[in-house]
Motif scaffolding. Structure first.
Motif, PDB file in Angstrom:
ATOM      1  N   GLU A   3       0.746  -1.226  -0.083  1.00 32.50           N
ATOM      2  CA  GLU A   3      -0.074   0.080  -0.068  1.00 32.50           C
ATOM      3  C   GLU A   3       0.803   1.420   0.063  1.00 32.50           C
ATOM      4  N   LEU A  13     -15.566 -12.065  -6.145  1.00 31.67           N
ATOM      5  CA  LEU A  13     -14.506 -11.231  -5.933  1.00 31.67           C
ATOM      6  C   LEU A  13     -14.404 -10.331  -7.395  1.00 31.67           C
ATOM      7  N   GLU A  71     -17.335  -7.942  -8.141  1.00 33.43           N
ATOM      8  CA  GLU A  71     -17.442  -6.749  -7.075  1.00 33.43           C
ATOM      9  C   GLU A  71     -16.543  -5.977  -6.495  1.00 33.43           C
ATOM     10  N   GLN A  72     -15.319  -6.433  -6.855  1.00 36.87           N
ATOM     11  CA  GLN A  72     -14.203  -5.747  -6.244  1.00 36.87           C
ATOM     12  C   GLN A  72     -13.151  -5.192  -7.295  1.00 36.87           C
ATOM     13  N   TYR A  73     -13.065  -6.044  -8.624  1.00 35.86           N
ATOM     14  CA  TYR A  73     -12.082  -5.532  -9.514  1.00 35.86           C
ATOM     15  C   TYR A  73     -12.575  -4.975 -10.677  1.00 35.86           C
ATOM     16  N   ASP A  74     -12.028  -3.909 -11.314  1.00 34.00           N
ATOM     17  CA  ASP A  74     -12.725  -3.307 -12.304  1.00 34.00           C
ATOM     18  C   ASP A  74     -11.805  -3.889 -13.848  1.00 34.00           C
ATOM     19  N   ARG A  88      -8.036 -10.600 -11.488  1.00 30.64           N
ATOM     20  CA  ARG A  88      -8.210 -11.783 -10.443  1.00 30.64           C
ATOM     21  C   ARG A  88      -8.378 -13.100 -11.365  1.00 30.64           C
TER      22      ARG A  88
END
Length: 190
Positions: free
Chosen positions: A10, A102, A105-108, A113
């Motif tokens: 991060e 995942l 809902e979480q990756y564009d 993934r």
């Protein structure tokens, strides 16, 4: 990738330094020479490093891994849509597990993934009907005696074209589950 946490950190400076340290190990430039876990991380590495403004020739290798993951995931999602429609037509309730929720809902980006199969869960009482419906629509089950099916967590199915792969779960996890836990999961999901 020896220290993926550093490359994907991060903290921006730590991520840049992690990428430079990894490059110093002279990673392979041919995807086939990379271990599968490393290939799976390359799309995330490229996205993270580009977000930091890094421009390095090795990102082209990462881009090749991303393109392969994007294509494979699209094939798997097509297979998932087919399987889910088949099961819905048969009146069988489903839950998608792991990679599909995942990814959606979480990756564009489909590449971020990477998946090797799609995981779908049905109630244990619907398992045989689900296997029959999927078989009738072109899915093939890895050979297994019917007498063992009640003990198996998930069944591997394959459908051509594109080697679409499906893990059909009748239980969420191998150990620690119970009918009560599973029932609560289904109630929360629907």
């Amino acid at each position: 990738m020896a220290d993926a946490a550093r490359v994907l950190a991060e903290d921006d400076d730590a991520a840049r330094a992690g990428f430079e340290a990894w490059l110093a190990t002279q990673p392979p430039t041919a995807l086939r020479e990379l271990a599968r876990p490393d290939r799976r991380l390359l799309p995330l590495v490229a996205a993270r490093q580009r977000a930091l403004g890094v421009d390095h020739p090795y990102l082209a290798v990462c881009d090749a891994a991303a393109a392969a993951a994007r294509t494979r995931n699209a094939q798997l999602l097509d297979g998932a849509a087919h399987a889910l429609a088949t099961l819905a037509d048969a009146g069988i309730a489903t839950l998608t597990l792991k990679g599909v929720p995942l990814l959606l809902e979480q990756y564009d980006d489909l590449a971020l993934r990477p998946m090797s199969d799609v995981d779908v869960m049905v109630r244990p009482t619907d398992l045989l009907a689900a296997l029959d419906a999927l078989h009738a629509s072109g899915w093939r089950l890895r050979t297994m005696p019917r007498s063992l099916r009640r003990w198996v967590i998930a069944f591997d199915l394959v459908r051509d074209p594109d080697r679409q792969k499906l893990d059909l779960h009748q239980y969420l996890i191998e150990y620690g589950s119970s009918p009560e836990v599973e029932r609560d999961l289904w109630q929360r999901a629907h």
